[in-house]
Design a protein around this motif. Structure first.
Motif, short mmCIF file in Angstrom:
data_model
loop_
_atom_site.label_atom_id
_atom_site.label_comp_id
_atom_site.label_asym_id
_atom_site.label_seq_id
_atom_site.Cartn_x
_atom_site.Cartn_y
_atom_site.Cartn_z
N GLY A 1 0.55 -1.22 -0.39
CA GLY A 1 -0.31 0.00 0.23
C GLY A 1 0.65 0.95 -0.14
N GLU B 1 -0.22 0.42 -10.26
CA GLU B 1 -1.55 -0.18 -9.95
C GLU B 1 -1.91 -1.54 -10.28
OE1 GLU B 1 -5.08 2.26 -11.11
OE2 GLU B 1 -5.57 0.66 -11.90
N ARG C 1 -3.03 -3.94 -7.19
CA ARG C 1 -4.66 -4.92 -6.80
C ARG C 1 -3.60 -7.07 -7.35
NH1 ARG C 1 -6.20 -2.34 -11.86
NH2 ARG C 1 -6.26 -4.01 -12.54
N LEU D 1 -8.30 -2.27 -0.13
CA LEU D 1 -7.08 -1.39 0.02
C LEU D 1 -7.56 -1.83 -1.42
CD1 LEU D 1 -4.56 -2.20 1.91
CD2 LEU D 1 -4.99 0.16 1.11
N ASP E 1 -9.41 -0.10 -3.96
CA ASP E 1 -9.03 1.32 -3.43
C ASP E 1 -8.46 1.59 -4.79
OD1 ASP E 1 -9.08 1.52 -0.01
OD2 ASP E 1 -10.53 2.31 -1.15
N ALA E 2 -7.38 -0.09 -4.97
CA ALA E 2 -6.03 0.04 -6.13
C ALA E 2 -6.82 0.13 -7.70
CB ALA E 2 -5.41 -1.16 -5.50
N ASP F 1 -6.29 7.00 -3.78
CA ASP F 1 -5.58 7.40 -3.01
C ASP F 1 -6.06 8.19 -1.80
OD1 ASP F 1 -2.79 8.86 -4.94
OD2 ASP F 1 -3.68 7.39 -4.61
N SER G 1 -8.78 7.04 -0.02
CA SER G 1 -8.77 5.97 0.88
C SER G 1 -8.38 4.88 0.92
CB SER G 1 -10.76 5.39 -0.17
OG SER G 1 -11.04 4.24 0.26
N ALA G 2 -7.22 5.31 -0.06
CA ALA G 2 -6.88 3.82 0.87
C ALA G 2 -5.44 4.29 1.55
CB ALA G 2 -5.10 3.52 -0.52
N HIS H 1 -7.52 3.11 4.67
CA HIS H 1 -7.61 2.23 4.80
C HIS H 1 -6.28 1.16 5.66
CE1 HIS H 1 -11.32 1.69 2.59
NE2 HIS H 1 -11.64 1.71 3.54
#
Lengths: 135, 120, 404
Positions: free
Chosen positions: A49, A59, A63, A109, A112-113, A118, A120-121, A124
């Motif tokens: 992350g 990304e 992921r 996460l 988010d990815a 960003d 929200s990530a 988390h």
């Protein structure tokens, strides 16, 4: 009449069997291993992350790697839940809860990815760090 | 006159033809008894059914069955009389050409496919 | 001049060709879980490999026979079917692990699941074998494999304490998890001293027509090339120890292992790891597949050679085609490549005595190596380590499987 030479293979066999049984049946050892693995996966999620937020990994990689981490976590959770004895242990119950919480955060996460979110990530990721020992 | 040990110098040795083309290995040595005389080496055999039979009779039968299924059994295992052996040094050199035997039958059967796949 | 070029090329390609799925996975796990403590295992395994590679080249150059051909002649098929079957079985598992590793490398770059890449990688392995000669196979991958020097650079850049590194070159007991430590040391041995390398190298010596007069080329390439190659493996362990160890990341996937290069190479880290893994695994897959064909052909007396037209060596070509297909199909079953690698490596060490001991017998038979027989020390060193490794593997593998 028993001699030293005939007793030695028996002693060695007994030692091996004891070690083997010890390796597979100690609940404390199993819990310790599970806890260590789950902590390792927590650290993995944080590292991935943070690297993604810094732009050090794509990304695409973030992921896929987080998904792989989630799969490994699910495997570890399955090992825990397969043994009721471990869950009855207070420490085992705590490890199981941590794993379940981490699993939800990892799923968030990954999402988010996928959406490139960003902010929200970051939230988390803070949750990942803080989820150890959560109720 | 030089002496040769059957297991050490003949059996399992590489076999080549008159043109040094590889035919296989000595998979079995055939001994025979002459009437009123000692046993002597009659021939060598090359091929999976001869090799298989050395490992275990069942293995030999399976190899033979596979040769039958793929219609490769004619002239196999390749049996070469001892008087066709030219010399035994690094390999066993025979006084005949590969074409006179069925040693390369599998090779010849596979060749067209491999040629097509590899473009040459 | 040509001999010097051969030596330089040989050393460079030994360095580039050293790393593959086994060495990356074992070194990454060892570094993450035990810091520098298992550096001694890589050092000992590297020396063992260098000694054995030199021996296999020596046997081929002097006797004009590869190991598998010589074992058939010397011991007969009634003995040889055992090491041959064992080696081919393990090689098929290793091949599928390498194909899986290469597929994961592509996944790291594309984000698309590794199973989609297994068949294309298998096909690529087969095409390389069908279309290219020995030099391209050996030197091509060796040169491309120089990308693995990124691990050495990363280890250097992270400035590990030199005193700790040097101390770790001597065996020591771990502070935790004795069974896991022993399993990893056995796996490092299996990853480094892969039996397929021995016959592959002796076949290469015949392919390249190295003679008894050029034994110095063989000796120099084997010792310098392999020892420098071992440094790359150590680079993986040290980098993992410096990056993943402090975070307490346990390496259970290549995705996790890839993180080790990010602190040094930043946005290039994952790509460099993927390229190293991909090139290493692809090269190893090609070598394993062609060695299976070498082994069959040499043991059974078929015409063989990567430098000959494929249609002139149809059974040889069919053999590498079949094993590539088998390895690809096993990889398609979806076993985790890292786990498959670890199990294959431990099994490799279990069967090692069956392959190494007959080889040692040949190296002491003047009918094959003339005056170039092994020293008593060399024999004792190799025989001792091989048997010890196998005994440890037999004890540790079930414990690791049961405990894990």
């Amino acid at each position: 009449m028993r001699t030293r030479t005939s007793a030695t293979p028996r002693a060695l066999t007994a030692l091996l069997i004891t070690a083997a049984l010890g390796a597979c049946s100690s609940p404390e050892k199993q819990l310790e291993q599970s806890d260590k693995k789950i902590e390792g996966l927590r650290a993995t999620a944080q590292t991935i992350g943070q690297a993604w937020l810094k732009g050090e990994v794509s990304e695409r990689y973030a992921r896929a790697a987080l998904q792989q981490t989630l799969q490994l976590l699910d495997k570890e959770r399955a090992t825990l839940t397969a043994s009721p004895r471990l869950l009855l242990d207070p420490r085992g119950a705590s490890v199981s809860r941590d794993a379940e919480h981490l699993s939800r955060v990892l799923a968030a996460l990954i999402d988010d990815a996928h959406h490139g979110d960003d902010a929200s990530a970051r939230r988390h990721l803070a949750d990942v760090a803080g989820s150890r020992g959560s109720p | 006159m030089g002496e040769l040990a059957l297991a050490r110098d003949l059996q399992d040795k590489r076999v080549v033809d008159r043109n040094n083309r590889e035919l296989g290995r000595v998979d079995r040595v055939v001994l025979g008894e002459t009437p009123g005389g000692p046993p002597r080496v009659l021939a060598i055999e090359i091929g999976p059914s001869a090799l298989g039979a050395r490992l275990h009779p069942v293995v030999g039968r399976i190899a033979r069955a596979l040769e039958h299924i793929f219609r490769l059994e004619e002239g196999r295992p390749v049996r070469v009389e001892v008087d066709r052996i030219e010399h035994i040094q690094d390999s066993v050199k025979l006084d005949l050409t590969a074409g006179e035997t069925a040693a390369l039958a599998v090779e010849q059967r596979l060749r067209p496919f491999v040629k097509r796949l590899s473009g040459g | 001049m040509s001999a010097i070029v051969d030596v330089v090329l040989g050393i460079v390609t030994s360095i580039g060709g050293f790393i593959e799925a086994g060495s990356i996975s074992t070194s990454a796990q060892a570094g993450a879980e035990f810091g520098f403590q298992l550096l001694w295992a890589i050092a000992i395994a590297t020396v063992m490999l260098a000694v054995m590679i030199e021996m296999s080249g020596r046997l081929a150059a002097v006797s004009r026979r590869t190991i598998d051909a010589a074992v058939r002649e010397r011991f007969g098929i009634s003995f040889q079917w055992v090491p041959l079957a064992a080696e081919l079985g393990i090689d098929t598992l290793l091949l599928s692990a390498e194909i899986g590793g290469a597929a994961i490398a592509v996944k790291l770059l594309t984000g698309i699941g590794f199973l989609w890449w297994v068949a294309p990688v298998g096909l690529l392995v087969w095409l390389i074998l069908m279309l290219f000669g020995f030099s391209v196979i050996e030197y091509g991958f060796g040169l491309l494999g120089l990308v693995t020097l990124s691990f050495v650079y990363a280890a250097y850049h992270l400035r590990p304490p030199t005193h700790d590194l040097v101390r770790s070159l001597a065996p020591s007991m771990p502070h935790h998890d004795l069974v896991r430590y022993a399993f990893l040391s056995v796996s490092i041995l299996g990853a480094t001293v892969s039996p397929y390398l021995l016959n592959f190298y002796s076949s290469g010596t015949i392919e390249e027509k190295l003679t008894e007069k050029e034994l110095w080329v063989n000796r120099t390439t084997a010792y310098l090339g392999i020892c420098f190659g071992g440094v790359v493996s150590m680079g993986v362990l040290v980098t993992s120890a410096m990056v993943l160890g402090p975070k307490q990341i346990i390496v259970d996937s290549y995705d996790q292992a890839a993180l080790m290069l990010v602190p040094v190479f930043h946005r290039w880290g994952i790509a460099l790891f993927a390229c190293s893994l991909g090139v290493g695994c692809l090269g190893a897959a090609v070598e394993i597949a062609i060695n299976a064909a070498y082994a069959f052909s040499q043991a059974l007396g078929w015409s063989w050679g990567a430098n000959k037209a494929r249609s002139d060596t149809a059974r040889f070509s069919a053999a590498f085609t079949l094993i590539t297909l088998a390895g690809t199909l096993i990889a398609l079953l979806g076993f985790d490549p890292l786990r498959l690698t670890m199990i294959s490596l431990a099994l490799t060490v279990v069967i090692m005595p069956v392959i190494v001991l007959p080889f040692l017998a040949l190296m002491n038979d003047d009918r094959y190596v003339k005056t170039h027989t092994n020293s008593a020390f060399g024999n004792a060193f190799l025989a001792g380590l091989t048997l010890l490794g196998a005994l440890l593997a037999i004890i540790v593998l079930p414990l690791e499987v049961l405990g894990g």
